[in-house]
Write a protein that holds these residues in place. Structure first.
Motif, PDB file in Angstrom:
ATOM      1  N   LEU A  35       0.828  -1.207   0.000  1.00  0.00           N
ATOM      2  CA  LEU A  35       0.000   0.000   0.000  1.00  0.00           C
ATOM      3  C   LEU A  35       0.864   1.259   0.000  1.00  0.00           C
ATOM      4  O   LEU A  35       0.588   2.219  -0.745  1.00  0.00           O
ATOM      5  N   LEU A  36       1.912   1.255   0.831  1.00  0.00           N
ATOM      6  CA  LEU A  36       2.797   2.430   0.872  1.00  0.00           C
ATOM      7  C   LEU A  36       3.485   2.637  -0.471  1.00  0.00           C
ATOM      8  O   LEU A  36       3.624   3.781  -0.934  1.00  0.00           O
ATOM      9  N   LEU A  37       3.918   1.538  -1.101  1.00  0.00           N
ATOM     10  CA  LEU A  37       4.591   1.664  -2.387  1.00  0.00           C
ATOM     11  C   LEU A  37       3.647   2.179  -3.467  1.00  0.00           C
ATOM     12  O   LEU A  37       4.014   3.072  -4.243  1.00  0.00           O
ATOM     13  N   GLU A  38       2.444   1.645  -3.522  1.00  0.00           N
ATOM     14  CA  GLU A  38       1.489   2.101  -4.536  1.00  0.00           C
ATOM     15  C   GLU A  38       1.102   3.557  -4.305  1.00  0.00           C
ATOM     16  O   GLU A  38       0.937   4.326  -5.256  1.00  0.00           O
ATOM     17  N   THR A  39       0.985   3.946  -3.045  1.00  0.00           N
ATOM     18  CA  THR A  39       0.685   5.343  -2.741  1.00  0.00           C
ATOM     19  C   THR A  39       1.847   6.245  -3.139  1.00  0.00           C
ATOM     20  O   THR A  39       1.647   7.335  -3.696  1.00  0.00           O
ATOM     21  N   GLY A 123      -5.125  -1.656   7.049  1.00  0.00           N
ATOM     22  CA  GLY A 123      -5.127  -0.792   8.229  1.00  0.00           C
ATOM     23  C   GLY A 123      -3.724  -0.411   8.671  1.00  0.00           C
ATOM     24  O   GLY A 123      -3.464   0.755   9.015  1.00  0.00           O
ATOM     25  N   LEU A 124      -2.791  -1.371   8.657  1.00  0.00           N
ATOM     26  CA  LEU A 124      -1.406  -1.075   9.034  1.00  0.00           C
ATOM     27  C   LEU A 124      -0.777  -0.088   8.054  1.00  0.00           C
ATOM     28  O   LEU A 124      -0.071   0.847   8.460  1.00  0.00           O
ATOM     29  N   GLY A 125      -1.012  -0.299   6.764  1.00  0.00           N
ATOM     30  CA  GLY A 125      -0.461   0.620   5.758  1.00  0.00           C
ATOM     31  C   GLY A 125      -1.002   2.029   5.928  1.00  0.00           C
ATOM     32  O   GLY A 125      -0.250   3.016   5.829  1.00  0.00           O
ATOM     33  N   THR A 150      -1.562  -3.100  -4.287  1.00  0.00           N
ATOM     34  CA  THR A 150      -1.842  -3.273  -2.863  1.00  0.00           C
ATOM     35  C   THR A 150      -2.579  -4.580  -2.591  1.00  0.00           C
ATOM     36  O   THR A 150      -2.201  -5.355  -1.707  1.00  0.00           O
ATOM     37  N   LEU A 151      -3.638  -4.826  -3.348  1.00  0.00           N
ATOM     38  CA  LEU A 151      -4.479  -5.993  -3.090  1.00  0.00           C
ATOM     39  C   LEU A 151      -3.848  -7.292  -3.572  1.00  0.00           C
ATOM     40  O   LEU A 151      -4.093  -8.358  -3.001  1.00  0.00           O
ATOM     41  N   GLY A 152      -3.018  -7.204  -4.611  1.00  0.00           N
ATOM     42  CA  GLY A 152      -2.457  -8.417  -5.180  1.00  0.00           C
ATOM     43  C   GLY A 152      -0.995  -8.667  -4.873  1.00  0.00           C
ATOM     44  O   GLY A 152      -0.535  -9.815  -4.925  1.00  0.00           O
ATOM     45  N   GLY A 153      -0.236  -7.602  -4.557  1.00  0.00           N
ATOM     46  CA  GLY A 153       1.205  -7.755  -4.364  1.00  0.00           C
ATOM     47  C   GLY A 153       1.572  -8.634  -3.185  1.00  0.00           C
ATOM     48  O   GLY A 153       2.215  -9.685  -3.328  1.00  0.00           O
ATOM     49  N   GLY A 154       1.147  -8.219  -1.991  1.00  0.00           N
ATOM     50  CA  GLY A 154       1.493  -8.973  -0.794  1.00  0.00           C
ATOM     51  C   GLY A 154       0.849 -10.348  -0.766  1.00  0.00           C
ATOM     52  O   GLY A 154       1.489 -11.343  -0.395  1.00  0.00           O
TER      53      GLY A 154
END
Length: 443
Positions: A35-39, A123-125, A150-154
């Protein structure tokens, strides 16, 4: 095959609990960094380099931590079912069919756990992003950008790791002859230091050592942690893989002592180093990573002496502590789940000891002695791994090999690791010992 896998997981859900919990926690951690990376890559981030570098640097070695945790717990889960898998082989099941059953069972557990893990990961991101905004690293008003990455990477990384772990873990049960498989499973021995594990451990530890040496020659700047952090993680994973080679020497020392439980513990370590390594590995990871990252941050704080300008790299201090807490929490979950599962697996062994006149008290004292011995080895190996991060980082930042920060940080980390180890092993041992010895042997 799917129906058989679902029935097996439903009837033996406690055996898969450790793998499921680690997959859930690992997916949450990886999703947060995704999420942080995509943001950071989105146009709304206004070209914030730090918002991209942070998840790339920290996320890269978090992948190694999560991957090792998932592989080790899934391997332990499959080992617990070796006797059943051997029985399938004796009933004319082929090696390929046994491997297929194992992989299907792991997927039955992994898919829902990974899906559930995405939610706390978001939530953590979002929490880390809010802290980055508060210290001026991220632009005001920047919200989480949630998309395919975010949804698929991790989740994809966690799923691939689970499948690879299932394939590797199922090879032994599918390869050995059925009669020998039943005999080996009856002994409940953990994996020894085989050729593949030895090579993997040497390679990973060598990569960590190379990164540590490289850090000594890095320029003093924000990219210093890009080699210092992964160095300690790689050395910790490498030493954890190589630990079965070190455990027999520890067993020989304990076996020469006069205390009967210590002698029993020493004999167990000497004859079954692979099983003891299951306990050592997560503790090495916890002590090495927690000590290395915490002292890395306290050293960084000492350089800036607590004076941070909004938006500069030094302002990341509070955010870094939050991320370190997230990673340490994952390692703690790994320790608890792995040690509980490893102790539950010893039910037949404890039953046999009871039938050979060992009392409940003696078995408990033996487990305490094993925990102290394996915890001591884990502390030594974890300290070496932490030094791979701390020494070069401190030398470049402050000119000295020793980090800035209280010795109580190290003592607290080590004490916390021992507390987790005893919380996982002792209550599980006591519950297991309430099973009548004969029932434990035929369980």
């Amino acid at each position: 095959m799917i129906r058989l896998a679902v029935r097996t997981v439903r009837r033996r859900w406690t055996s898969y609990l450790a793998s499921g919990a680690v997959l859930l926690a690992g997916t949450a951690l990886l999703t947060a960094f995704a999420l942080l990376l995509e943001t950071g890559l989105s146009p709304a981030a206004q070209g914030s380099d730090t918002l991209v570098l942070l998840p790339v640097i920290l996320g890269s070695w978090t992948v190694l931590i999560v991957g090792f945790g998932v592989v080790s717990t899934i391997a332990l889960t499959v080992q617990q079912r070796e006797r059943e898998l051997a029985l399938l082989r004796s009933l004319a099941a082929t090696s390929g069919q046994v491997r297929g059953v194992v992989i299907t069972e792991i997927l039955v557990v992994a898919v829902p756990m990974i899906a559930v893990g995405i939610v706390p990961g978001l939530g953590l991101g979002a929490l880390v992003l809010s802290r980055l905004t508060a210290v001026g690293i991220a632009p005001d008003g920047l919200g989480p950008q949630i998309g395919g990455l975010t949804l698929g990477g991790g989740s994809a990384l966690a799923a691939v790791t689970a499948v690879v772990a299932a394939i590797v873990a199922s090879r032994r049960a599918g390869a050995v002859p059925p009669v020998r498989a039943l005999a080996d499973a009856a002994l409940t021995r953990g994996p020894a230091l085989g050729r593949i594990r030895r090579r993997a451990g040497l390679v990973v530890a060598g990569v960590g050592a190379a990164l540590s040496i490289t850090t000594f020659f890095m320029p003093n700047g924000p990219m210093l942690s890009s080699t210092a952090g992964p160095a300690g993680v790689a050395v910790a994973v490498g030493l954890a893989l190589l630990s079965p080679a070190m455990i027999p020497a520890l067993g020989r020392i304990a076996g020469r002592l006069f205390d009967a439980p210590l002698q029993l513990a020493g004999r167990t370590l000497l004859t079954q180093p692979g099983r003891a390594a299951v306990v050592v590995a997560p503790l090495v990871l916890l002590i090495g990573i927690a000590t290395g990252t915490l002292y890395q941050q306290t050293t960084e704080d000492s350089v800036h002496q607590g004076v941070h300008e909004p938006g500069d790299v030094a302002s990341l201090s509070s955010v870094n502590y939050l991320i370190v807490a997230m990673i340490v929490a994952f390692c703690s979950i790994l320790v608890l789940n792995t040690l509980i599962a490893a102790t539950r697996r010893r039910r037949r062994e404890f039953g046999l000891l009871r039938l050979t006149a060992a009392t409940r008290s003696q078995v408990i004292r033996m487990v305490i002695a094993e925990t102290l011995l394996t915890g001591g080895l884990s502390t030594v190996l974890g300290t070496v791994a932490a030094a791979a991060t701390i020494a070069p980082y401190s030398m470049v930042r402050t000119g000295g090999l020793l980090p800035h920060g209280s010795v109580w940080i190290y003592l607290t980390v080590v004490a916390g690791a021992f507390v987790l180890a005893f919380l996982a092993t002792l209550p599980t041992t006591v519950r297991t010992l309430w099973t009548p010895p004969v029932e434990a042997l035929v369980a």
